[in-house]
Design a protein around this motif. Structure first.
Motif, PDB file in Angstrom:
ATOM      1  N   THR A 144       0.825  -1.212   0.000  1.00  0.00           N
ATOM      2  CA  THR A 144       0.000   0.000   0.000  1.00  0.00           C
ATOM      3  C   THR A 144       0.854   1.254   0.000  1.00  0.00           C
ATOM      4  OG1 THR A 144      -1.698  -1.214   1.238  1.00  0.00           O
ATOM      5  CG2 THR A 144      -1.856   1.207   1.209  1.00  0.00           C
ATOM      6  N   ALA A 145       1.888   1.264   0.835  1.00  0.00           N
ATOM      7  CA  ALA A 145       2.762   2.434   0.893  1.00  0.00           C
ATOM      8  C   ALA A 145       3.471   2.652  -0.432  1.00  0.00           C
ATOM      9  CB  ALA A 145       3.782   2.256   2.012  1.00  0.00           C
ATOM     10  N   SER A 146       3.881   1.561  -1.086  1.00  0.00           N
ATOM     11  CA  SER A 146       4.545   1.700  -2.387  1.00  0.00           C
ATOM     12  C   SER A 146       3.595   2.275  -3.424  1.00  0.00           C
ATOM     13  CB  SER A 146       5.056   0.334  -2.847  1.00  0.00           C
ATOM     14  OG  SER A 146       5.972  -0.204  -1.909  1.00  0.00           O
ATOM     15  N   VAL A 147       2.344   1.806  -3.417  1.00  0.00           N
ATOM     16  CA  VAL A 147       1.364   2.338  -4.354  1.00  0.00           C
ATOM     17  C   VAL A 147       1.127   3.827  -4.101  1.00  0.00           C
ATOM     18  CG1 VAL A 147      -1.064   2.212  -5.059  1.00  0.00           C
ATOM     19  CG2 VAL A 147       0.247   0.109  -4.706  1.00  0.00           C
ATOM     20  N   ILE A 148       1.043   4.204  -2.846  1.00  0.00           N
ATOM     21  CA  ILE A 148       0.832   5.621  -2.503  1.00  0.00           C
ATOM     22  C   ILE A 148       1.987   6.473  -2.998  1.00  0.00           C
ATOM     23  CG2 ILE A 148       0.710   7.229  -0.565  1.00  0.00           C
ATOM     24  CD1 ILE A 148      -0.896   5.112   0.952  1.00  0.00           C
ATOM     25  N   GLN A 149       3.215   6.021  -2.797  1.00  0.00           N
ATOM     26  CA  GLN A 149       4.375   6.804  -3.213  1.00  0.00           C
ATOM     27  C   GLN A 149       4.494   6.855  -4.736  1.00  0.00           C
ATOM     28  OE1 GLN A 149       6.306   8.612  -1.161  1.00  0.00           O
ATOM     29  NE2 GLN A 149       4.859   7.963   0.410  1.00  0.00           N
ATOM     30  N   LEU A 150       4.171   5.757  -5.419  1.00  0.00           N
ATOM     31  CA  LEU A 150       4.225   5.762  -6.882  1.00  0.00           C
ATOM     32  C   LEU A 150       3.146   6.666  -7.462  1.00  0.00           C
ATOM     33  CD1 LEU A 150       4.942   1.980  -7.615  1.00  0.00           C
ATOM     34  CD2 LEU A 150       6.515   3.911  -7.845  1.00  0.00           C
ATOM     35  N   THR A 151       2.004   6.693  -6.818  1.00  0.00           N
ATOM     36  CA  THR A 151       0.942   7.595  -7.267  1.00  0.00           C
ATOM     37  C   THR A 151       1.373   9.050  -7.142  1.00  0.00           C
ATOM     38  OG1 THR A 151      -0.705   5.974  -6.534  1.00  0.00           O
ATOM     39  CG2 THR A 151      -1.485   8.224  -6.934  1.00  0.00           C
ATOM     40  N   SER A 152       2.016   9.365  -6.034  1.00  0.00           N
ATOM     41  CA  SER A 152       2.517  10.726  -5.842  1.00  0.00           C
ATOM     42  C   SER A 152       3.573  11.064  -6.889  1.00  0.00           C
ATOM     43  CB  SER A 152       3.096  10.879  -4.438  1.00  0.00           C
ATOM     44  OG  SER A 152       3.728  12.127  -4.285  1.00  0.00           O
ATOM     45  N   LEU A 153       4.459  10.113  -7.188  1.00  0.00           N
ATOM     46  CA  LEU A 153       5.496  10.347  -8.176  1.00  0.00           C
ATOM     47  C   LEU A 153       4.909  10.544  -9.571  1.00  0.00           C
ATOM     48  CD1 LEU A 153       8.585  10.468  -8.474  1.00  0.00           C
ATOM     49  CD2 LEU A 153       8.555   8.011  -8.949  1.00  0.00           C
TER      50      LEU A 153
ATOM     51  N   GLY B 261       4.782  13.636  -1.363  1.00  0.00           N
ATOM     52  CA  GLY B 261       5.866  12.776  -1.818  1.00  0.00           C
ATOM     53  C   GLY B 261       7.189  13.077  -1.143  1.00  0.00           C
ATOM     54  N   LYS B 262       8.197  12.300  -1.511  1.00  0.00           N
ATOM     55  CA  LYS B 262       9.529  12.415  -0.909  1.00  0.00           C
ATOM     56  C   LYS B 262      10.489  13.139  -1.860  1.00  0.00           C
ATOM     57  CE  LYS B 262       7.953   9.879   2.432  1.00  0.00           C
ATOM     58  NZ  LYS B 262       7.648  10.458   3.754  1.00  0.00           N
ATOM     59  N   LYS B 263      11.496  13.764  -1.274  1.00  0.00           N
ATOM     60  CA  LYS B 263      12.499  14.454  -2.078  1.00  0.00           C
ATOM     61  C   LYS B 263      13.497  13.492  -2.699  1.00  0.00           C
ATOM     62  CE  LYS B 263      13.810  17.254   1.202  1.00  0.00           C
ATOM     63  NZ  LYS B 263      14.547  18.340   1.907  1.00  0.00           N
ATOM     64  N   TYR B 264      13.753  12.369  -2.030  1.00  0.00           N
ATOM     65  CA  TYR B 264      14.766  11.433  -2.489  1.00  0.00           C
ATOM     66  C   TYR B 264      14.135  10.077  -2.769  1.00  0.00           C
ATOM     67  CZ  TYR B 264      17.606  15.020  -0.227  1.00  0.00           C
ATOM     68  OH  TYR B 264      18.155  16.218   0.152  1.00  0.00           O
ATOM     69  N   VAL B 265      14.602   9.430  -3.814  1.00  0.00           N
ATOM     70  CA  VAL B 265      14.082   8.111  -4.176  1.00  0.00           C
ATOM     71  C   VAL B 265      14.406   7.098  -3.083  1.00  0.00           C
ATOM     72  CG1 VAL B 265      14.208   6.268  -5.891  1.00  0.00           C
ATOM     73  CG2 VAL B 265      14.283   8.653  -6.622  1.00  0.00           C
ATOM     74  N   ALA B 266      15.588   7.215  -2.501  1.00  0.00           N
ATOM     75  CA  ALA B 266      15.968   6.279  -1.437  1.00  0.00           C
ATOM     76  C   ALA B 266      14.983   6.346  -0.274  1.00  0.00           C
ATOM     77  CB  ALA B 266      17.383   6.590  -0.959  1.00  0.00           C
ATOM     78  N   ASN B 267      14.548   7.554   0.064  1.00  0.00           N
ATOM     79  CA  ASN B 267      13.569   7.676   1.143  1.00  0.00           C
ATOM     80  C   ASN B 267      12.218   7.098   0.747  1.00  0.00           C
ATOM     81  OD1 ASN B 267      15.245   8.853   3.022  1.00  0.00           O
ATOM     82  ND2 ASN B 267      14.783  10.948   2.408  1.00  0.00           N
ATOM     83  N   THR B 268      11.881   7.164  -0.534  1.00  0.00           N
ATOM     84  CA  THR B 268      10.628   6.561  -0.981  1.00  0.00           C
ATOM     85  C   THR B 268      10.613   5.067  -0.698  1.00  0.00           C
ATOM     86  OG1 THR B 268      10.414   8.220  -2.728  1.00  0.00           O
ATOM     87  CG2 THR B 268       9.149   6.192  -2.989  1.00  0.00           C
ATOM     88  N   VAL B 269      11.718   4.401  -0.987  1.00  0.00           N
ATOM     89  CA  VAL B 269      11.812   2.964  -0.731  1.00  0.00           C
ATOM     90  C   VAL B 269      11.922   2.678   0.763  1.00  0.00           C
ATOM     91  CG1 VAL B 269      13.189   0.888  -1.189  1.00  0.00           C
ATOM     92  CG2 VAL B 269      12.880   2.611  -2.982  1.00  0.00           C
ATOM     93  N   PHE B 270      12.798   3.407   1.425  1.00  0.00           N
ATOM     94  CA  PHE B 270      13.044   3.154   2.845  1.00  0.00           C
ATOM     95  C   PHE B 270      11.789   3.390   3.682  1.00  0.00           C
ATOM     96  CE2 PHE B 270      14.467   5.033   6.967  1.00  0.00           C
ATOM     97  CZ  PHE B 270      14.878   3.856   7.555  1.00  0.00           C
ATOM     98  N   HIS B 271      11.106   4.484   3.436  1.00  0.00           N
ATOM     99  CA  HIS B 271       9.911   4.796   4.229  1.00  0.00           C
ATOM    100  C   HIS B 271       8.790   3.799   3.961  1.00  0.00           C
ATOM    101  CE1 HIS B 271      11.133   9.297   4.874  1.00  0.00           C
ATOM    102  NE2 HIS B 271      12.008   8.437   5.361  1.00  0.00           N
ATOM    103  N   SER B 272       8.705   3.285   2.759  1.00  0.00           N
ATOM    104  CA  SER B 272       7.676   2.284   2.460  1.00  0.00           C
ATOM    105  C   SER B 272       7.934   0.993   3.233  1.00  0.00           C
ATOM    106  CB  SER B 272       7.636   2.004   0.958  1.00  0.00           C
ATOM    107  OG  SER B 272       7.305   3.173   0.236  1.00  0.00           O
ATOM    108  N   ILE B 273       9.200   0.555   3.242  1.00  0.00           N
ATOM    109  CA  ILE B 273       9.539  -0.654   4.004  1.00  0.00           C
ATOM    110  C   ILE B 273       9.330  -0.413   5.491  1.00  0.00           C
ATOM    111  CG2 ILE B 273      11.425  -2.210   4.593  1.00  0.00           C
ATOM    112  CD1 ILE B 273      12.562  -1.712   1.799  1.00  0.00           C
ATOM    113  N   LEU B 274       9.738   0.770   5.960  1.00  0.00           N
ATOM    114  CA  LEU B 274       9.566   1.089   7.375  1.00  0.00           C
ATOM    115  C   LEU B 274       8.089   1.121   7.758  1.00  0.00           C
ATOM    116  CD1 LEU B 274      11.256   1.834   9.873  1.00  0.00           C
ATOM    117  CD2 LEU B 274      10.944   4.231   9.270  1.00  0.00           C
TER     118      LEU B 274
END
Length: 1174
Positions: free
Chosen positions: A86-95, A136-149
């Motif tokens: 769900t978090a990944s979908v939310i972040q990809l939608t924002s991107l 959304g996030k400023k950095y791609v790394a945070n997009t992945v990290f925050h989704s896993i977290l």
């Protein structure tokens, strides 16, 4: 900033609306349910769905677990996996929405202030809607990290809030239901801030969240609570863990409340605070001046108990702890810096960073103390078991010695400051600070007592405490974690903070003497652990008392001070009285957490600020300041101030030196803010800040109160009680500091006096002669060639400006249509002077024997027709260069035929050493003007100055006589001096106006040919300006001290100006350099447009008294915590806000100024300054 009214709003209307919109967003973790304008319903529905999404996913796993379909960990894994998706979908939608080129139009509204918040939405799932809901996030790394977290938080949260688990803890279905519901609300708040939209946190440490650390704050605390539950699950039969887990489950549902109040620190502040606390109280260290030093010292110090645990020999353990504790308490970075300075050539701007005294005296002291301590500790520990006297008896004897040392040191320390306990005036402290020399003489006698205190504190007390610890029986037993940690800290604190260690050791020894040997304190705890607990209790008790004093000051001031009395004051005072136990709980809690006590808007509304490091600010110390022209005054005083602080700190005049202590210094209009950053053996690291000198009304009001506090302490006779006991400032001592006194005066009656202005012109010619002669006599070539010239025979010819040469035709020079002031426009130095190479070509051509026909440019005047007496050729020798004076210009590229002036030879072989530079001899001034003004040249003064020159002190007096009689040399000076004079004032016998004087003093020469001529000769321009300024200073001195009697006195005046004065402008770089170079005196001329008067400013360098007082450290921390909350969260940057207004007891305005930029605005902030207390 005007004077404060009781009705000054805490927040203006716009900020109130802004805060009312921001606070609900903070409580809920990010959803913007209060927008302040009409938005489509789907905006709110979408936010609610996103907010409850984690609960829906976690509820799925919970339901499957309750139905016995999945085990608890499987249910947690399922919920976590769904949350990751769900978090990944939310972040990809924002991107995706960001990448779409959709322009979001703003709604046109009449309310300009609200425009920045209003948006136009076109559809429920439109790009503009998605970007509004999910930034959304400023950095791609945070997009992945925050989704896993987010998946981990949801999975572990599901496991944490399983109903069966909660029922096992409390055994109550009602408690289970309440904790389950409110617990999931807490989880949803944490998840929303992590993956959807991060709320602005009241607990803000960094001014900018560069690396997106803020979204991690709430999940971090959720992980902490879950970790305790996991520990309880896997560590069976631990009652303490079970009780802690029960308490934390209840606190878990209160997390949103704590987040909204800003009581929990952000991750960066929490990390540095925790490291600082462990280093200070667990490892015996001190807070450090920089974050890097803190981390390095923490890891190095943590190795001490670890290594000591594995040392098999008890003697080895004692020696290791003693030696490493001593070494870690030193300023090791200062040692390395001193070594680098020994190898290199430079030195820092501040004296604390370099000094031979540290390499010699302190190294010898350190080596001697380390050797004695190791020898003492080893021998006492080794032979204590064989002595007929028991270890406890020997340790008790040493304990009594320590008690006596503590009493003596306390008495000696109190005699060094003006007040005893901050209340009663010290009868031994010298009175009447107005008699500066007498006061410092008496103070030096008192400092001799401080030397005794320094010996006892620095040399005797550490060795006595090492003996006390080495004799302890706990060190002879088997190693344990508590012994390694406790004694490592104890042996370190002995050196790191001797005064605190002495107090703690005395308390432990006294309790051991008076208590029962079978008590829990003596039976279950070793001496190292007791010292550790006493150290924590001592610090927290001191914080509680200072916080309580601060709270009482805020409460009483709001009631007793009329200017602080608001309409809500009575209500707030009544509420504080009714809820006094609750207020005390808040104070106790803030003391236990070592967190600032935050008075909201500096009103008696107290909250627990989030724990933060002692420095209170995240940036490096001294990295920023609001630099202005007054900054240089603080920069200059630093070396002398640190030297005086060294004596005062070593003697104990400033009281107990603890990291986080604040001191305020006052001299004239200067306010010096001193903060102790770290403490060691035997040094103290401080940061010095300088507050603004251009005082606002609030600044002035509080500065006057500071003067009153110091005045009542240092300027009254007889014993008395501190009249300003409720003030956060307590006077300590007076320091002799070498700094500039600043005197300003009005020049009315001096600069506008007609007689003074007429004399000014005559004095200017004399000063010009003196300045030019001093310049020529001090040129390097003068001294180098003086002896070589003696070997040369014969007189040297020079191109002399012939004063008797007929002038140019009237049509060219003296015509009324040709203004002499603009003559330079037609001179040979200006026509077509666009390329720098042309000037060099002209100089080369003048060295040759140029013959031929004159080839003027079209429209120019033929130079050969200008003077029938001029020669068409010149000698080839470079000593026979000629100068074309007073003739119309020709093209510089066409100087084949120039008119020469008849050559005149120097009559003395050494006259050329005083001749003016060749490039100064040609000028634009018409010859007739110079000849007309030549009678103003003071020939007798010229002769006198020449005979006083020192460059010929080794020559015979006849040489000076020959030079004085040299008419050619005199003609050169007459020509140049009068050309400069005419360029400034002309030849009219009219006194200059004060406005002209000020303009020329500021470097604004009259718009004439002389301006261009001088601008091409920077050295001469600087000399003319110097002479003019010297003349003005001479006019002021003559008006103040009386007329000058003879040339000798005039020479003394000018020599003093040259040697001891800088006369210029405050805005010039040379003014700053003169202050940093500690020029004895400085003078500046100004004009006060508001009053219409001319002013003079005189700075005099001298050793003057600076009053130093100690501030309530918790009052400073509390006000800084409120400042951080008010500006970073409430964005209340109104310059007229209530919390920045003058407060006579809290010194609120000065405290705000002293904060680090961008929240504060000190004009000077030093790098960390190590002060060596020996």
């Amino acid at each position: 900033m005007g004077s404060m009214s009781p009705d000054v709003p805490l927040l203006n209307d716009y900020k109130q609306d802004f805060l009312l919109k921001r606070f609900p967003q903070t409580v809920l973790g990010g959803p913007r349910l209060k927008l302040g304008y009409c938005a489509p319903p789907y905006i709110y529905v979408n936010q609610i769905v996103l907010f409850l999404m984690p609960w829906a996913l976690g509820g799925t796993g919970t339901l499957l677990y309750q139905l016995d379909i999945l085990r608890d960990y499987s249910a947690a894994a399922l919920s976590g996996g769904l949350m990751v998706i769900t978090a990944s979908v939310i972040q990809l939608t924002s991107l995706y929405a960001k990448n779409r080129s959709v322009v979001v139009k703003r709604v046109i509204t009449r309310d300009i202030l609200a425009e920045e918040d209003e948006h136009e939405f076109t559809s429920c799932a439109g790009a503009e809607t998605v970007k509004f809901l999910i930034p959304g996030k400023k950095y791609v790394a945070n997009t992945v990290f925050h989704s896993i977290l987010a998946g981990l938080v949801c999975g572990l949260g599901t496991w944490y809030l399983l109903p069966n688990r909660i029922t096992l803890l409390y055994g109550s279905p009602g408690a289970t239901a309440a904790l389950f519901v409110f617990g999931w609300i807490t989880l949803c708040i944490g998840e929303y801030s992590l993956i959807v939209n991060t709320a602005t946190e009241p607990a803000t440490f960094q001014t900018q969240d560069t690396y997106e650390i803020t979204p991690l704050m709430r999940p971090l605390y959720i992980f902490f609570f879950v970790s305790v539950d996991l520990a309880h699950r896997f560590i069976i039969n631990t009652a303490a863990l079970e009780q802690m887990n029960q308490i934390l489950h209840i606190l878990f549902v209160l997390l949103p409340f704590l987040w909204a109040l800003g009581a929990l620190p952000p991750p960066d502040a929490l990390f540095f605070w925790a490291v600082e606390q462990v280093l200070e109280f667990g490892l015996g260290g001190s807070p450090m001046s920089t974050h890097l030093r803190l981390l390095v010292m923490f890891f190095v110090s943590a190795g001490t108990p670890i290594v000591s645990y594995f040392i098999p020999s008890t003697v080895g353990v004692v020696l290791f702890m003693t030696g490493l504790g001593f070494l870690l308490s030193l300023n090791l970075s200062d040692l390395s810096l001193a070594f680098r300075h020994r190898v290199g050539n430079g030195c820092e701007a501040f004296p604390g960073y370099c000094g031979s005294g540290f390499r010699r005296k302190e190294c010898l002291l350190g080596v001697a103390m380390l050797g004695v301590a190791l020898l003492e500790a080893g021998l006492l520990h080794h032979y204590s078991g064989f002595s007929p006297i028991s270890e406890s008896s020997a340790q008790s004897i040493v304990g009594y010695v320590l008690m006596a040392l503590l009493s003596i040191l306390w008495i000696l320390r109190e005699t060094q400051s003006i007040y005893v306990f901050g209340i009663f005036q010290n009868p031994f402290y010298p009175k009447d600070v107005q008699a500066v020399s007498l006061f410092f003489k008496k103070q030096k006698k008192l400092l001799k007592v401080g030397v005794v205190r320094w010996i006892l504190l620095t040399l005797v007390s550490p060795l006595a405490m090492v003996a006390f610890l080495a004799l302890d029986s706990s060190l002879h037993g088997l190693h344990s974690v508590s012994v390694s940690v406790g004694f490592s800290r104890a042996f370190r604190t002995v050196w790191q903070n001797t005064e605190n260690a002495l107090l703690e050791t005395v308390i432990v020894s006294a309790v051991h003497v008076v208590s029962d040997t079978d008590s829990w304190w003596n039976r279950s705890l070793d001496t190292g652990t007791r010292l550790l607990l006493i150290g924590i209790m001592r610090d927290r008790l001191l914080q509680f008392l200072t916080k309580l004093q601060f709270a009482m000051t805020v409460l009483l001031a709001s009631w007793t001070e009329k200017k602080q009395h608001r309409r809500t004051t009575t209500t707030l005072c009544v509420l504080n009285a009714v809820f006094a136990p609750f207020v005390l709980v808040i104070i106790v809690l803030s003391a236990l957490l070592s967190a600032p006590l935050l008075p909201l808007f500096t009103l008696p509304v107290f909250l627990v600020g989030f724990p933060r490091p002692v420095q209170s600010w995240p940036e490096a110390v001294g990295s920023t300041a609001c630099v202005c022209t007054d900054t240089v005054f603080y920069h200059q005083m630093i070396p002398s101030l640190t030297a005086s602080l060294q004596d005062a700190m070593a003697a104990g005049s400033l009281g107990l030196l603890l990291p986080g202590s604040h001191y305020l210094g006052r001299f004239e209009d200067r306010l010096i803010w001193i903060m102790v950053l770290e403490r060691g053996y035997p040094y103290c690291c401080v940061n010095v800040k300088g507050l603004e000198l251009q005082e606002t009304s609030c600044h002035t009001a509080e500065a006057q109160r500071v003067d009153e506090v110091f005045g009542s302490a240092f300027q009254q006779e007889g014993p008395q009680i501190n009249e300003h006991l409720g003030n956060v400032l307590t006077p300590c001592t007076v320091l002799p500091v070498k700094l500039y006194s600043d005197a300003r005066s009005v020049l009315s009656g001096i600069i506008d006096s007609h007689e003074n202005l007429k004399e000014f012109k005559g004095d200017l010619v004399k000063v010009l002669v003196w300045v030019l002669m001093q310049y020529c006599s001090k040129r390097p070539s003068t001294r180098e060639n003086s002896h070589q010239t003696e070997k040369t025979s014969g007189a040297l010819p020079v191109a002399l400006p012939a004063l008797n040469t007929p002038p140019c035709p009237k049509s060219l020079e003296d015509s009324d249509s040709l203004n002499s002031d603009t003559f330079h426009d037609w001179s040979d130095d200006n026509i077509f002077d666009d390329e720098p190479g042309i000037k060099n070509r002209k100089e080369k051509l003048q060295l040759k024997d140029l013959a031929g026909t004159n080839l003027p440019i079209p429209g120019s005047v033929d130079s050969q027709g200008a003077d029938d007496h001029s020669s068409s050729t010149g000698p080839k020798n470079d000593l026979y260069r000629t100068v074309l004076l007073g003739f119309p210009a020709v093209d510089k590229g066409q100087r084949e035929d120039v008119a020469y002036i008849p050559l005149v030879e120097f009559s003395c072989s050494q006259s050329h050493l005083l001749s003016l530079p060749e490039e100064w001899r040609s000028n634009c001034t018409p010859h007739s003007r110079i000849r007309e003004a030549s009678p103003l040249f003071p020939e007798d003064w010229y002769q006198f100055v020449l005979r006083q020159l020192e460059c010929f002190h080794s020559e015979k007096s006849s040489v000076l006589e020959d030079i004085a009689k040299d008419k050619a040399l005199k003609a050169l000076y007459v020509h140049t001096v009068m050309a400069c004079y005419i360029g400034l004032f002309g030849i009219d016998n009219v006194a200059p106006s004060p406005g002209q004087i000020v303009r020329v003093y500021n470097g604004g020469l009259p718009c004439s040919g002389a301006l261009d001529w001088l601008s091409e000769k920077p050295d001469l321009f600087q000399l003319v300006r110097k002479a003019f300024r010297y003349t003005l200073k001479l006019m002021v001195d003559k008006a103040s001290l009386g007329p000058i009697e003879d040339f000798k006195e005039l020479t003394n005046y000018l020599s003093e100006y040259e040697r001891d004065w800088y006369i210029g402008l405050v805005s010039e770089e040379q003014w700053r350099e003169a202050i940093l170079g500690e020029k004895p005196c400085l003078f500046s001329l100004g004009y006060e447009s508001s009053m219409g008067v001319y002013t003079a400013r005189v700075l005099v360098l001298q050793e003057l008294p600076v009053h130093i007082g100690k501030l309530n450290a918790e009052a400073v921390r509390g006000q800084w915590a409120n400042l951080s909350w008010e500006l970073l969260y409430a964005t209340n940057d109104d310059e007229e806000r209530y919390s920045i207004q003058a407060h006579p007891l809290l010194l609120r305005n000065l405290t705000v100024q002293a904060a680090d930029p961008p929240l504060g605005y000190p004009i000077f902030s030093s790098k960390p300054l190590p002060i060596h207390l020996c």
